[in-house]
Design a protein around this motif. Sequence first.
Motif, short mmCIF file in Angstrom:
data_model
loop_
_atom_site.label_atom_id
_atom_site.label_comp_id
_atom_site.label_asym_id
_atom_site.label_seq_id
_atom_site.Cartn_x
_atom_site.Cartn_y
_atom_site.Cartn_z
N SER A 347 30.60 34.69 39.20
CA SER A 347 30.82 36.05 39.71
C SER A 347 30.50 36.11 41.20
N ILE A 408 24.41 44.10 28.99
CA ILE A 408 25.21 43.88 30.21
C ILE A 408 25.00 42.45 30.72
N CYS A 411 26.16 39.54 28.11
CA CYS A 411 27.61 39.55 27.91
C CYS A 411 28.00 39.29 26.46
N ASN A 424 38.46 34.92 29.04
CA ASN A 424 37.60 35.92 28.44
C ASN A 424 36.30 36.05 29.24
N LYS A 427 36.83 38.17 32.21
CA LYS A 427 37.05 39.58 31.85
C LYS A 427 35.70 40.25 31.55
N ILE A 428 34.87 39.56 30.81
CA ILE A 428 33.56 40.11 30.46
C ILE A 428 32.71 40.29 31.72
N LYS A 430 33.79 41.02 34.65
CA LYS A 430 34.24 42.24 35.34
C LYS A 430 33.68 43.47 34.65
N ASN A 431 33.71 43.49 33.31
CA ASN A 431 33.19 44.64 32.57
C ASN A 431 31.71 44.87 32.86
N SER A 432 30.95 43.78 32.88
CA SER A 432 29.51 43.90 33.12
C SER A 432 29.25 44.47 34.51
N GLU A 434 31.23 46.28 36.26
CA GLU A 434 31.64 47.70 36.26
C GLU A 434 30.55 48.58 35.66
N SER A 435 29.90 48.12 34.58
CA SER A 435 28.84 48.91 33.95
C SER A 435 27.68 49.11 34.91
#
Length: 502
Positions: A347, A408, A411, A424, A427-428, A430-432, A434-435
């Motif tokens: 990341s 978060i 993951c 995947n 993607k995870i 990015k979600n983390s 964002e949270s």
Amino acid sequence: MNNIKTRFAPSPTGYLHIGGARTALFNYVYAKHNGGKFVLRIEDTDFERSEKRFEEDIIESLKWLSIIPDEETVFQSDRLSIYRSYADKLLKEDKAYYCFCSKELLEEDRNKLTSENKKPMYVGRCRELKPGEALLKTPHTIRFKVNRNTGAATGFKDLIRNQYISVNNDEIDDFVLVREDGIPTYNFAVVIDDALTGITHIIRGDDHVSNTPKQIMLYNTLGFNAPEFAHVSMILGADGKRLSKRHGATSVNQYKKEGFLPEALVNYLIRLGWSHGNDEILSMEEIIKYFDLKHISKSAAIFNTEKLLWLNSHYIKSKDPFTLIDLINDIRDDFQGALNIDIKTASLVDSLKSRAKTLVELRQKLDFFVNDAIDYKDEIFSEYSFNESNLAFLKLFRKFIEELNNEIFNCGNVDLTYKTDKENALKILKNSIESIKAGFNDFLFKNNWTMKEKAMIIRLAFSGEKVSPPIYEIIFALGKERCIQRIDKFYGCINGINNTKV
Ligand code: GLU
């Protein structure tokens, strides 16, 4: 064109030079463009100066650049008996002769001719000699008997200059084919090898232009078909002088160590003297598709490090973070340790990659993440006079981190090493992030703060630097525990007491 075959023929007396790499690349893409073959020949007959480590470096560096030979590498040192048989053939046909002149005598001849303003050529003392066995036991070389006094000239059409270059035979020395130690000279071995391995096109540096007529003479005398020749102008430094160590890195391995990507170097080298319209970014496939000799420049090329850095940052940006981690680890000798191949490191790499011109620079930017021993410099505290309200902020910020949902960070226990599911994992990631971003904005909003007001203190606390990747990404990558440790440490520094707990 049919059956095109090119070669790169380096002498392993140094690491693969950037100029040599360009010559290899030109030969490689020319062959590939024409559906032909490219081969590598190691010209290792200079036993004193040739070294195994250079040979290995040349082979490795070409591989790194994706310049892959189509046949097994040829080593001249394996072929001494072949050269000898051709020398014997020429002797037998009276097209070569033994020369017994000592070095001292040759030097004397040269000095005399020079003082008379004449070209220092071999005087031909041994040209008509018929040596007996006893004489043959004394040190001697074998010289080529140039066909002279006929007014004939020998030449070739250069494919880059688009010009016929020819020399009157009388201007060509009776050059040595085989040295005293029995080792063939460059001009002799090169012709036999190029002819026997079916080379059709020779692209090489223009420092060889004066050798080419001699080589053509040998082709003709030995009854071989001469290949086509293309002589490329050399590479100069920004000061107009021949590229050398004074100008910085000159070997391919040095560029690798300094964090350049092979794609960037290939792209840079091909544009160093060849063009396809105004295209600057060219992949190997595109280069092969478009390459021609017509668009190789006749004038010298100037090496421009800025442009190479620009291309390198382009290629770094275009890579996925996991690949970049692998690439950084591949050159990690110079660094403290390997980077972990996981989603957290990825990341950060992803967010830093657009700001790094080399992999080394990218690795340096990751130092704050890899290394927990952050050194908060005194200047930070004199530049920003942190006060009670900053301390109060740090306390609240610490609490915010503490309360972030653990999910978060882990993951959902996906394989964080990406190996099983790279897509995947990204993607995870990015979600983390964002949270964390949503939570952090909420935290600021509730307290009536803006990002602008608080970004610097957080950045400094986490990295010790004024510039860092986005805060949410740092939080995600460091994880709760390390974030808290750093907040505590920074808090302690502000208070003048190291490691004070909040
Ligand atoms: N070994 C020679 C060199 O490195 C090869 C030159 C050629 O391509 O003929 O300069």
